[in-house]
Scaffold this motif. Structure first.
Motif, PDB file in Angstrom:
ATOM      1  N   PHE A  39      12.648  -2.500  -5.860  1.00 41.75           N
ATOM      2  CA  PHE A  39      12.312  -2.361  -4.445  1.00 41.75           C
ATOM      3  C   PHE A  39      11.010  -1.572  -4.295  1.00 41.75           C
ATOM      4  O   PHE A  39      10.610  -0.840  -5.204  1.00 41.75           O
ATOM      5  CB  PHE A  39      13.446  -1.658  -3.693  1.00 41.75           C
ATOM      6  CG  PHE A  39      14.613  -2.560  -3.447  1.00 41.75           C
ATOM      7  CD1 PHE A  39      15.834  -2.332  -4.052  1.00 41.75           C
ATOM      8  CD2 PHE A  39      14.497  -3.658  -2.608  1.00 41.75           C
ATOM      9  CE1 PHE A  39      16.920  -3.173  -3.821  1.00 41.75           C
ATOM     10  CE2 PHE A  39      15.567  -4.504  -2.380  1.00 41.75           C
ATOM     11  CZ  PHE A  39      16.782  -4.253  -3.000  1.00 41.75           C
ATOM     12  N   PRO A  40      10.404  -1.693  -3.117  1.00 48.26           N
ATOM     13  CA  PRO A  40       9.109  -1.038  -2.913  1.00 48.26           C
ATOM     14  C   PRO A  40       9.089   0.458  -3.228  1.00 48.26           C
ATOM     15  O   PRO A  40       8.114   0.955  -3.788  1.00 48.26           O
ATOM     16  CB  PRO A  40       8.825  -1.288  -1.426  1.00 48.26           C
ATOM     17  CG  PRO A  40       9.517  -2.570  -1.124  1.00 48.26           C
ATOM     18  CD  PRO A  40      10.760  -2.551  -1.964  1.00 48.26           C
TER      19      PRO A  40
ATOM     20  N   LYS B  87       3.205  -1.227   1.550  1.00 47.72           N
ATOM     21  CA  LYS B  87       1.923  -0.855   2.163  1.00 47.72           C
ATOM     22  C   LYS B  87       0.787  -1.474   1.345  1.00 47.72           C
ATOM     23  O   LYS B  87       0.800  -1.438   0.114  1.00 47.72           O
ATOM     24  CB  LYS B  87       1.769   0.658   2.195  1.00 47.72           C
ATOM     25  CG  LYS B  87       2.856   1.363   2.985  1.00 47.72           C
ATOM     26  CD  LYS B  87       2.664   2.881   2.942  1.00 47.72           C
ATOM     27  CE  LYS B  87       3.943   3.580   3.306  1.00 47.72           C
ATOM     28  NZ  LYS B  87       4.702   4.154   2.226  1.00 47.72           N
ATOM     29  N   GLU B  88      -0.190  -2.012   2.059  1.00 42.80           N
ATOM     30  CA  GLU B  88      -1.300  -2.662   1.368  1.00 42.80           C
ATOM     31  C   GLU B  88      -2.010  -1.678   0.446  1.00 42.80           C
ATOM     32  O   GLU B  88      -2.406  -2.036  -0.676  1.00 42.80           O
ATOM     33  CB  GLU B  88      -2.282  -3.226   2.393  1.00 42.80           C
ATOM     34  CG  GLU B  88      -3.024  -4.433   1.861  1.00 42.80           C
ATOM     35  CD  GLU B  88      -3.675  -5.263   2.957  1.00 42.80           C
ATOM     36  OE1 GLU B  88      -2.980  -5.663   3.913  1.00 42.80           O
ATOM     37  OE2 GLU B  88      -4.881  -5.484   2.838  1.00 42.80           O
TER      38      GLU B  88
ATOM     39  N   SER C   1      -0.682   0.681  -1.101  1.00 40.28           N
ATOM     40  CA  SER C   1       0.170   0.863  -2.293  1.00 40.28           C
ATOM     41  C   SER C   1      -0.003  -0.303  -3.247  1.00 40.28           C
ATOM     42  O   SER C   1      -0.061  -0.119  -4.465  1.00 40.28           O
ATOM     43  CB  SER C   1       1.634   0.987  -1.893  1.00 40.28           C
ATOM     44  OG  SER C   1       1.809   2.102  -1.064  1.00 40.28           O
ATOM     45  N   SER C   2      -0.074  -1.524  -2.679  1.00 38.28           N
ATOM     46  CA  SER C   2      -0.276  -2.701  -3.545  1.00 38.28           C
ATOM     47  C   SER C   2      -1.574  -2.564  -4.321  1.00 38.28           C
ATOM     48  O   SER C   2      -1.621  -2.835  -5.533  1.00 38.28           O
ATOM     49  CB  SER C   2      -0.358  -3.973  -2.710  1.00 38.28           C
ATOM     50  OG  SER C   2       0.867  -4.253  -2.123  1.00 38.28           O
ATOM     51  N   HIS C   3      -2.622  -2.124  -3.632  1.00 38.98           N
ATOM     52  CA  HIS C   3      -3.924  -1.966  -4.301  1.00 38.98           C
ATOM     53  C   HIS C   3      -3.861  -0.869  -5.353  1.00 38.98           C
ATOM     54  O   HIS C   3      -4.388  -1.018  -6.456  1.00 38.98           O
ATOM     55  CB  HIS C   3      -5.022  -1.626  -3.279  1.00 38.98           C
ATOM     56  CG  HIS C   3      -5.393  -2.771  -2.409  1.00 38.98           C
ATOM     57  ND1 HIS C   3      -5.676  -4.028  -2.895  1.00 38.98           N
ATOM     58  CD2 HIS C   3      -5.504  -2.866  -1.060  1.00 38.98           C
ATOM     59  CE1 HIS C   3      -5.949  -4.850  -1.896  1.00 38.98           C
ATOM     60  NE2 HIS C   3      -5.848  -4.180  -0.776  1.00 38.98           N
ATOM     61  N   ALA C   4      -3.199   0.225  -4.980  1.00 42.26           N
ATOM     62  CA  ALA C   4      -3.102   1.365  -5.903  1.00 42.26           C
ATOM     63  C   ALA C   4      -2.343   0.974  -7.160  1.00 42.26           C
ATOM     64  O   ALA C   4      -2.707   1.350  -8.277  1.00 42.26           O
ATOM     65  CB  ALA C   4      -2.423   2.543  -5.206  1.00 42.26           C
ATOM     66  N   TRP C   5      -1.296   0.202  -6.963  1.00 34.30           N
ATOM     67  CA  TRP C   5      -0.501  -0.260  -8.117  1.00 34.30           C
ATOM     68  C   TRP C   5      -1.378  -1.119  -9.022  1.00 34.30           C
ATOM     69  O   TRP C   5      -1.420  -0.919 -10.234  1.00 34.30           O
ATOM     70  CB  TRP C   5       0.716  -1.057  -7.640  1.00 34.30           C
ATOM     71  CG  TRP C   5       1.377  -1.819  -8.753  1.00 34.30           C
ATOM     72  CD1 TRP C   5       1.060  -3.058  -9.208  1.00 34.30           C
ATOM     73  CD2 TRP C   5       2.461  -1.366  -9.574  1.00 34.30           C
ATOM     74  NE1 TRP C   5       1.862  -3.418 -10.261  1.00 34.30           N
ATOM     75  CE2 TRP C   5       2.742  -2.401 -10.500  1.00 34.30           C
ATOM     76  CE3 TRP C   5       3.228  -0.190  -9.627  1.00 34.30           C
ATOM     77  CZ2 TRP C   5       3.743  -2.298 -11.454  1.00 34.30           C
ATOM     78  CZ3 TRP C   5       4.229  -0.095 -10.574  1.00 34.30           C
ATOM     79  CH2 TRP C   5       4.479  -1.139 -11.485  1.00 34.30           C
TER      80      TRP C   5
ATOM     81  N   GLY D  97      -1.603  -9.673   1.199  1.00 34.07           N
ATOM     82  CA  GLY D  97      -0.924  -9.606   2.503  1.00 34.07           C
ATOM     83  C   GLY D  97      -0.041 -10.805   2.782  1.00 34.07           C
ATOM     84  O   GLY D  97       0.470 -10.956   3.886  1.00 34.07           O
ATOM     85  N   THR D  98       0.152 -11.675   1.776  1.00 35.60           N
ATOM     86  CA  THR D  98       1.027 -12.834   1.974  1.00 35.60           C
ATOM     87  C   THR D  98       2.212 -12.763   1.021  1.00 35.60           C
ATOM     88  O   THR D  98       2.233 -11.931   0.112  1.00 35.60           O
ATOM     89  CB  THR D  98       0.288 -14.169   1.726  1.00 35.60           C
ATOM     90  OG1 THR D  98       0.108 -14.355   0.313  1.00 35.60           O
ATOM     91  CG2 THR D  98      -1.056 -14.188   2.427  1.00 35.60           C
ATOM     92  N   LEU D  99       3.186 -13.644   1.243  1.00 33.83           N
ATOM     93  CA  LEU D  99       4.391 -13.647   0.431  1.00 33.83           C
ATOM     94  C   LEU D  99       4.464 -14.879  -0.462  1.00 33.83           C
ATOM     95  O   LEU D  99       5.543 -15.232  -0.947  1.00 33.83           O
ATOM     96  CB  LEU D  99       5.634 -13.559   1.339  1.00 33.83           C
ATOM     97  CG  LEU D  99       5.677 -12.299   2.181  1.00 33.83           C
ATOM     98  CD1 LEU D  99       6.850 -12.338   3.152  1.00 33.83           C
ATOM     99  CD2 LEU D  99       5.795 -11.047   1.312  1.00 33.83           C
ATOM    100  N   GLY D 100       3.333 -15.516  -0.678  1.00 37.25           N
ATOM    101  CA  GLY D 100       3.281 -16.609  -1.643  1.00 37.25           C
ATOM    102  C   GLY D 100       3.634 -17.965  -1.063  1.00 37.25           C
ATOM    103  O   GLY D 100       3.862 -18.121   0.135  1.00 37.25           O
ATOM    104  N   LYS D 101       3.679 -18.953  -1.960  1.00 35.44           N
ATOM    105  CA  LYS D 101       3.925 -20.332  -1.550  1.00 35.44           C
ATOM    106  C   LYS D 101       5.403 -20.678  -1.675  1.00 35.44           C
ATOM    107  O   LYS D 101       6.154 -20.044  -2.416  1.00 35.44           O
ATOM    108  CB  LYS D 101       3.087 -21.282  -2.424  1.00 35.44           C
ATOM    109  CG  LYS D 101       1.598 -21.127  -2.186  1.00 35.44           C
ATOM    110  CD  LYS D 101       0.773 -22.124  -2.978  1.00 35.44           C
ATOM    111  CE  LYS D 101      -0.696 -22.043  -2.570  1.00 35.44           C
ATOM    112  NZ  LYS D 101      -1.301 -20.730  -2.690  1.00 35.44           N
TER     113      LYS D 101
END
Lengths: 87, 485
Positions: B248-249, B279-280, B282-286, B315-319
């Motif tokens: 989880f996040p 959080k965006e 956080s995604s970048h930081a990861w 910022g998307t959840l994929g295809k």
């Protein structure tokens, strides 16, 4: 480190991580279950991480049970014991 | 790969389990802490659990409170293939919630590790296997509701609900295999993969991504043992060197900020999270710290996983997965912030088990699409973008919480005249906030009541008590003004 000192530190960490506890003194909460004050699981995890970072112990899964984490008293006793065993 | 395809498409889960355990007999199947099963061990435990479940009559429903340990995997598999019907529930539910669920779903049997599960109801232990105890619960006949069990139902899981109580979803074996198959195809799990799962197994994040795709590939499932803190996670990362991480996040947030975990500790090819708002930043930081993106996918309990995210668009959840179709329904003036998502998959639930309104069929449109309470759209690159919720469900770190359930509970305090529950950010963390209207109430009383009844993750971490709520001229609570407190 002595238990009283550890308790003061734990209380400070707890107030920073979970401000809802600021309505209670250390004496009011130290022997009581943290769960009974509504501390949720993520709050507890954040508290544990902060303890590792600020006090410098590492939680050992084999020696850490739900009883260990029940109250500030039990956590302080555990930490005191961990420091003693390192000496 | 050839055999994996066949296992998924055999049309017989039991046979596929047997064959995969034979093929990969000497390889590790599941590890938790210091304990492991090989695939051969897994088969033996699976068979033993099947015999254990035969203590119950055929087609009997049984509530199963799973712990995260190695024996939970064979219990899940045995439960799904047995003639009995397991209802896999949240391991943190408390006695009162468990009793309500049993009554509402016409279920008299309960499997749990707890020694004395009930104080308020008579029960008898019928058997035990690997720490799991089977209990018969003596619920008075007039309190046990009729359920709607369908012939093709193999198991049930729960969804948070929106009207004050969790709903129990019925699934077929075919739906379970379909969810696993299409996830396997998208994630390309292989025999050499080690999948480290930091979610409880009953949760969709683990249930659909970490069971069949791992099993039928002969891969190795590592279930986290202990507290979800960086020092504990690091030990498992170093011991098993997983190639796939499922969490989880809040776990990813912890790992980002943990100095003790560095890029060299991870050899991941895939990091998966649920579609809780990560959080965006956080995604970048990861990505910056660990050199790999987080695959934040979209799935709903009622339909299973719907997308797979390769990270090609932030910022998307994929295809969409191959077995998922999506449509969008206009909501009128607010379409600019996204339309209602309608989704259809081959892993959908059949019906609710309880007979309360609304019926599951009311959530399915004439073309077989599930009418979700999510808003979104498809981007120019073909990825799903989630823009919000239509109902009041609160999503905290991937767990969906029904605020009505909490409000109804707090309203049982006699001096409370109204309650409004929502999400609030406190110390950069999303928490449940309870705004309470009334006199002579204190936060401690409210907390004690919630602690007594609700699972820990539903307990409000922020409580504000007011004599009167701000209201509109029609008497409706002005949530926007309340949330300023």
């Amino acid at each position: 480190m002595r238990k009283e000192e550890i308790l003061q530190q734990l209380y400070g960490i707890l107030l920073r991580k979970s401000p809802a506890f600021s309505q209670y003194t250390l004496e009011q909460i130290q022997g009581e279950s943290l769960n009974s004050f509504g501390l949720d699981s993520i709050g507890l995890l954040n508290f544990m991480v902060a303890i590792e970072d600020e006090i410098g112990i590492e939680w050992d899964e084999d020696r850490t049970t739900s009883e260990t984490l029940k109250s500030l008293n039990s956590i302080a006793e555990h930490i005191e014991h961990e420091f003693e065993s390192v000496k | 790969m050839h055999n994996t395809f066949n296992y998924f498409n055999s049309g017989n889960l039991h046979n596929s389990i047997v064959q995969t355990c034979l093929e990969f007999a000497v390889y590790p199947a599941v590890t938790c802490g210091a304990e492991s099963y090989s695939y051969a061990d897994l088969f033996n435990e699976y068979y033993s659990f099947q015999q254990f479940l035969k203590l119950l009559p055929e087609r009997e429903t049984v509530l199963v409170k799973l712990s995260n340990k190695k024996s939970s995997l064979p219990l899940i598999l045995a439960g799904i293939t047995a003639s009995q019907v397991p209802l896999f529930c949240d391991p943190v539910w408390k006695e009162e919630e468990i009793l309500k669920i049993l009554k509402r779903n016409g279920t008299r049997y309960y499997i749990t590790e707890e020694e004395n599960p009930f104080g308020a109801c008579a029960y008898a232990r019928m058997g035990e296997k690997t720490g799991y105890k089977l209990y018969q619960v003596f619920i008075p006949e007039d309190e046990l509701e009729q359920n709607n069990l369908l012939p093709e139902t193999a198991f049930c899981r729960f969804t948070s609900g929106t009207t004050g109580f969790s709903r129990c979803l019925q699934f077929s074996e075919k739906a379970f295999m379909s969810a696993g198959y299409y996830w396997w195809r998208a994630s390309a799990v292989k025999h050499k993969d080690v999948v480290y799962c930091l979610s409880t197994l009953n949760n969709g994040l683990a249930f659909n991504t970490s069971i069949l795709s791992v099993l039928f590939s002969g891969a190795h499932l590592v279930i986290h043992n202990g507290n979800l803190i960086p020092s504990s996670i690091k030990k498992t990362l170093l011991a098993h060197k997983p190639s796939i991480l499922i969490a989880f996040p809040f776990v990813y947030e912890q790992l980002i900020h943990a100095d003790k975990i560095t890029r060299s500790d991870l050899q991941l090819r895939l990091a998966i999270s649920s579609a809780a708002p990560l959080k965006e930043a956080s995604s970048h930081a990861w990505e910056e710290k660990f050199g790999i993106g987080i695959c934040n996918y979209y799935g709903i309990a009622e339909v299973g996983p719907c997308t797979f995210n390769t990270g090609d668009e932030t910022g998307t959840l994929g295809k969409l997965l191959e077995n998922a179709d999506i449509e969008f329904e206009s909501l009128g003036e607010s379409d600019s912030i996204g339309k209602r998502i309608l989704v259809r998959t081959t892993s959908m639930a059949l019906a609710y088990l309880d007979t309360h309104e609304p019926a599951f069929a009311e959530r399915i449109n004439p073309d077989g699409y599930y009418i979700s309470n999510d808003r979104g759209f498809i981007s120019l690159l073909g990825n799903l973008v989630l823009t919000g919720r239509i109902d009041r469900t609160i999503n905290i770190e991937g767990r969906k919480i029904d605020p009505v359930e909490i409000e109804n509970l707090i309203k049982t305090i006699s001096t409370v005249t109204d309650v409004y529950v929502s999400k609030k950010q406190v110390q950069s963390r999303d928490v449940i906030a309870a705004y309470i209207e009334g006199n002579g109430i204190d936060a401690e009383t409210v907390t004690k009541l919630c602690v007594k009844v609700l699972a820990q993750y539903k307990i409000p971490q922020y409580i504000k008590i007011l004599e009167t709520f701000p209201r509109s001229s029609t008497g409706k609570v002005s949530a926007g003004l309340l949330e300023i407190y």
